[in-house]
Each structure stands twice: as structure tokens, then as C-alpha cells.
Write a protein that holds these residues in place. Sequence first.
Motif, PDB file in Angstrom:
ATOM      1  N   LEU A  78      29.445   5.076 -16.581  1.00 42.66           N
ATOM      2  CA  LEU A  78      29.058   4.759 -15.209  1.00 42.66           C
ATOM      3  C   LEU A  78      29.188   5.954 -14.273  1.00 42.66           C
ATOM      4  O   LEU A  78      28.484   6.039 -13.270  1.00 42.66           O
ATOM      5  CB  LEU A  78      29.896   3.592 -14.680  1.00 42.66           C
ATOM      6  N   GLN A  79      30.082   6.895 -14.605  1.00 44.56           N
ATOM      7  CA  GLN A  79      30.296   8.039 -13.717  1.00 44.56           C
ATOM      8  C   GLN A  79      29.482   9.271 -14.115  1.00 44.56           C
ATOM      9  O   GLN A  79      29.352  10.200 -13.312  1.00 44.56           O
ATOM     10  CB  GLN A  79      31.783   8.404 -13.683  1.00 44.56           C
ATOM     11  N   ALA A  80      28.959   9.304 -15.319  1.00 43.23           N
ATOM     12  CA  ALA A  80      28.112  10.435 -15.709  1.00 43.23           C
ATOM     13  C   ALA A  80      26.887  10.480 -14.809  1.00 43.23           C
ATOM     14  O   ALA A  80      26.330   9.447 -14.438  1.00 43.23           O
ATOM     15  CB  ALA A  80      27.696  10.296 -17.173  1.00 43.23           C
ATOM     16  N   ASP A  81      26.475  11.673 -14.446  1.00 41.68           N
ATOM     17  CA  ASP A  81      25.363  11.831 -13.506  1.00 41.68           C
ATOM     18  C   ASP A  81      24.003  11.702 -14.175  1.00 41.68           C
ATOM     19  O   ASP A  81      23.017  11.370 -13.513  1.00 41.68           O
ATOM     20  CB  ASP A  81      25.451  13.196 -12.812  1.00 41.68           C
ATOM     21  N   ASN A  82      23.949  11.975 -15.462  1.00 38.02           N
ATOM     22  CA  ASN A  82      22.654  11.958 -16.142  1.00 38.02           C
ATOM     23  C   ASN A  82      22.859  11.924 -17.647  1.00 38.02           C
ATOM     24  O   ASN A  82      23.996  12.031 -18.138  1.00 38.02           O
ATOM     25  CB  ASN A  82      21.823  13.191 -15.742  1.00 38.02           C
ATOM     26  N   ALA A  83      21.760  11.790 -18.368  1.00 36.89           N
ATOM     27  CA  ALA A  83      21.826  11.726 -19.834  1.00 36.89           C
ATOM     28  C   ALA A  83      22.354  13.021 -20.424  1.00 36.89           C
ATOM     29  O   ALA A  83      23.047  13.011 -21.444  1.00 36.89           O
ATOM     30  CB  ALA A  83      20.450  11.402 -20.403  1.00 36.89           C
ATOM     31  N   GLY A  84      22.045  14.150 -19.796  1.00 33.59           N
ATOM     32  CA  GLY A  84      22.493  15.436 -20.308  1.00 33.59           C
ATOM     33  C   GLY A  84      24.005  15.531 -20.389  1.00 33.59           C
ATOM     34  O   GLY A  84      24.556  16.112 -21.330  1.00 33.59           O
ATOM     35  N   GLN A  85      24.688  14.956 -19.412  1.00 33.08           N
ATOM     36  CA  GLN A  85      26.154  14.984 -19.440  1.00 33.08           C
ATOM     37  C   GLN A  85      26.696  14.135 -20.580  1.00 33.08           C
ATOM     38  O   GLN A  85      27.630  14.536 -21.278  1.00 33.08           O
ATOM     39  CB  GLN A  85      26.711  14.510 -18.097  1.00 33.08           C
ATOM     40  N   LEU A  86      26.103  12.964 -20.785  1.00 31.86           N
ATOM     41  CA  LEU A  86      26.534  12.117 -21.890  1.00 31.86           C
ATOM     42  C   LEU A  86      26.276  12.803 -23.225  1.00 31.86           C
ATOM     43  O   LEU A  86      27.123  12.786 -24.130  1.00 31.86           O
ATOM     44  CB  LEU A  86      25.823  10.769 -21.841  1.00 31.86           C
ATOM     45  N   ILE A  87      25.126  13.429 -23.368  1.00 31.64           N
ATOM     46  CA  ILE A  87      24.802  14.157 -24.599  1.00 31.64           C
ATOM     47  C   ILE A  87      25.813  15.271 -24.832  1.00 31.64           C
ATOM     48  O   ILE A  87      26.277  15.485 -25.960  1.00 31.64           O
ATOM     49  CB  ILE A  87      23.368  14.712 -24.532  1.00 31.64           C
ATOM     50  N   GLY A  88      26.185  15.979 -23.767  1.00 34.04           N
ATOM     51  CA  GLY A  88      27.164  17.054 -23.899  1.00 34.04           C
ATOM     52  C   GLY A  88      28.513  16.548 -24.369  1.00 34.04           C
ATOM     53  O   GLY A  88      29.156  17.166 -25.227  1.00 34.04           O
ATOM     54  N   VAL A  89      28.952  15.422 -23.822  1.00 37.40           N
ATOM     55  CA  VAL A  89      30.227  14.839 -24.237  1.00 37.40           C
ATOM     56  C   VAL A  89      30.179  14.459 -25.715  1.00 37.40           C
ATOM     57  O   VAL A  89      31.111  14.749 -26.480  1.00 37.40           O
ATOM     58  CB  VAL A  89      30.563  13.601 -23.374  1.00 37.40           C
ATOM     59  N   ILE A  90      29.096  13.814 -26.128  1.00 39.01           N
ATOM     60  CA  ILE A  90      29.023  13.365 -27.523  1.00 39.01           C
ATOM     61  C   ILE A  90      28.880  14.560 -28.467  1.00 39.01           C
ATOM     62  O   ILE A  90      29.391  14.534 -29.592  1.00 39.01           O
ATOM     63  CB  ILE A  90      27.879  12.351 -27.695  1.00 39.01           C
ATOM     64  N   ALA A  91      28.216  15.616 -28.019  1.00 36.08           N
ATOM     65  CA  ALA A  91      28.153  16.831 -28.838  1.00 36.08           C
ATOM     66  C   ALA A  91      29.566  17.358 -29.085  1.00 36.08           C
ATOM     67  O   ALA A  91      29.920  17.766 -30.204  1.00 36.08           O
ATOM     68  CB  ALA A  91      27.293  17.884 -28.151  1.00 36.08           C
TER      69      ALA A  91
END
Length: 442
Positions: A78-91
Motif C-alpha cells: 500500500l505504501q509503495a509508490d509504483n510497480a518499479g519499487q515493488l519489483i526492486g524489493v522482490i529482486a
Amino acid sequence: MMIGLVLSWTAPAHAQRRELQLLSDAETEHIIREMVRPIFEAAGIVPEAVNIVLVNDKTINAFVAGGQNIFIHTGLLLQADNAGQLIGVIAHETGHIAGGHLVRGNEAMENAFLSSLIGLGLGVVGGLASGNAGAGAAGLMLGQHLAERNFLSFSRAQESSADQAGLSYLEQSKMSAQGMLTFLEKLGADEPVFTDRDVGYRLTHPLTRERIDTVRNFVQRSRFTDRPVPAKAEDGFERIQAKLLAFLDPLAALRRYRPEDRSIVARYGRAYAYFRQGDVRNALPLADGLIAEEPRNAFFHEMKGDLMLQTGRPTEALAPFRKAIELAPDSAPIRVSLAHALLERNDPRNADEAIRNLQVASRTQGRSAFLWRLMAQAYSLKGDQGMLAYATAEEALARGDRAMARVHAERAEKLLPAGSPGWIRAQDIRGLAGPGPGEKRN
């Protein structure tokens, strides 16, 4: 509509207890897995072998445990700003998996227990909005020391190693690492200050200026820094954010996704928010409109089926669930929901279709207590006492009630033909359940 199921586990005597709630949603897990599929493949990991589990916790956090299980807090989504941030975390988390950064010593036993929870499938039988008695969320009482550290607390060296691996996977996938950088910068803006929102990630992922600088330097050198996240991934991220917010806070979702916003994301968020409030009059037209716009979206059909099922109209739930399965035949949760709707009609003529769907779902959710409860109900409708006993034994085993599992397994052995699949599995269950009263374990 969370379930009230709480699985108790004895924590160390010195530890306080707190409850960890696991959520499950087939669509969310599917969207995230497809979003990061290139990352998993770059790491040499089979995407379908990774379990993506949602933790109902407001803190910003993600962690790995029990092998290839990635746990993502709702606060992060909910706090991630965009998909790119989520992708970075999962990477980054994929770097931990590939690097074998697993717990050692006594924690290995705790980690194995957590892994077994995933296998049990306690909360993995329905969508977020489902009100099934076995769906939605599972509570697990864990020691405070585990909960606060979220099972894993890696060293700074391991965090740096996971960063480097994650960056490598992003580059191999021709994806920008900008999201990883902005996420770290977001958390590191005031590093000495812990807040309720970000303490989880800080404790399990110690931030250092050196780590942020390393990622920034990589971003400056990468050939793919300016490459945008695919539109499909960004749209999927916005949909799961809307759905999750509606599930956790329907009023907040209705404030964010106003009626004048006619985008699919906004309508989806409103539909689930109304659903959560039990407002069928407003939810159903939105669901029908979304289906009309994307008729091949299995999860829109699933939403309508859930809406019908949870408002006491199981007959009207059948068509949307069947369509959802036609579009997403590998989705075990939807098959369980269809079986549930079929059995709610209490008509023996529906039993065989329910059993067929539950058998397919059991390939991936074979330790779900709710699945076996439905299976027992179906065999009861058919009057098949042997298979009823067998399914009840499976349910008891999944619930951790070994004594009852043994009782029903022994009954199944007496009723089923010797050598039949159910008879053989009943013997297995009896062995897993352990010795009966007065018997000694070999």
C-alpha cells in the motif's frame, strides 16, 4: 471477511506472543508473479515454485523464509509508490533466496514450521473478499522475537549481497533498477528515526548510506535505467493496491476511488469496497461493468461469483465461477470457490462436479483443511461413507488434530476397497498421525 481460525504454536517461554495474519488472493499472487517472472528466471528459479504470501501488517516489510517463500507485508504494497519499487524489493528478496541466506540452528526449526504453514494452505482457498470459513486470512501465534524480526534478520553483508544479486537480475532482465533506488531512498531519508510504518523493513534490512550509494551508482551506469516499467505491470500493481485497500479499509477505498473516476482501477476498488460492506446494490453493477469491459479477465468473473456466493445466492455464483475456471484453469482457489457454491445448493447431483474441482485444486492445496471439509461434504451428499471418512481424516490432519485423523483414517481403511487410492492414503495418514492409545511408536 477474515476467518477466526487461529493456529497456536508454543513459542519459547521467555517470548511474548502476537498474532501474524496471512492473507491470500489468487489475483494478487498471479499479478506479482508475472510482474517479476523475468527476475526469478534470471536467478535460475522456477517462478511457479515461489510462494508469494501476503502478511496483514501495516509495516513496510518483505522477507524470505522456509526456502522459496516471499512474504510481503500489506503495508509495503500500500505504501509503495509504483510497480518499479515493488519489483526492486522482490529482486532484492530473490537475491536472498538465490544466495541461500537461510536461518541456522534453532531458528531452522522455526523456519521449517513456517514453511509447513504454507503447505497447510490454511488461508489459501479463496480471494481476499471471500467469506469462506477457511479462506481469507489465517492467524498464527508466534514468539515476539520472531514477529519483530519477521523471522529473518540478515547481516549487512548479506543485505549488500542481496542488493548486488537483485541488481544483476534486473540488468539481465533489461529492467530498470530505479525502483529499488527510490524505495531505499524513501526508507533512508531519515534513517535514525523509526516510525511504526517503516520499522519492520529497517530491522530486517539494515539501511546504510553505502548500500544506497551502491545502488545509485549502479543506476547511473545501467543501460536500462530510463526504461519504464511495462504498462501491464503498472496497471496490475494499481489494481492489487485498490483491491487490497478495499479489503482492509473499505471506507478509505471509497474516499480514494471516487464515483467520478471511471478508470478500471477506481471501479475495481469501489466494487470490492462495496462488496466488503455487503452493499450488493452498488457492487453488482460495477462487477458487471468490469466484466463487460474485460470479458476474458478471470478475476472479474471470480469477483462476481464471490459476491453472489457470499450474499446467499450460490446458484447465481456458478456461471461466473465456471467462466473464471475456463479462463484460468490452473487457479486452485477459484475451483475451491466453485465447489463451495455447488455444495451450498445441497443437491447430490452437484457432488461429482464439486469433487472433480476439489481434486484438481488438491494438487497444489492438498493440505488445506477447508478443501477437505468441502470434499467430505461432497462425499456425504453421495452417501459414500468410505470416502467421507477418508476426506475427514485429511481435514483433521490439515488442522493438526492427529488423534481425529487417526480415528477417521482407520474407519476409511475398513470401508474402502483394499489397494484403492483412498485406502492407501488412509494408511499414510494413520502413519503420520502416530500411534493410538496404548501403542508405542516404532
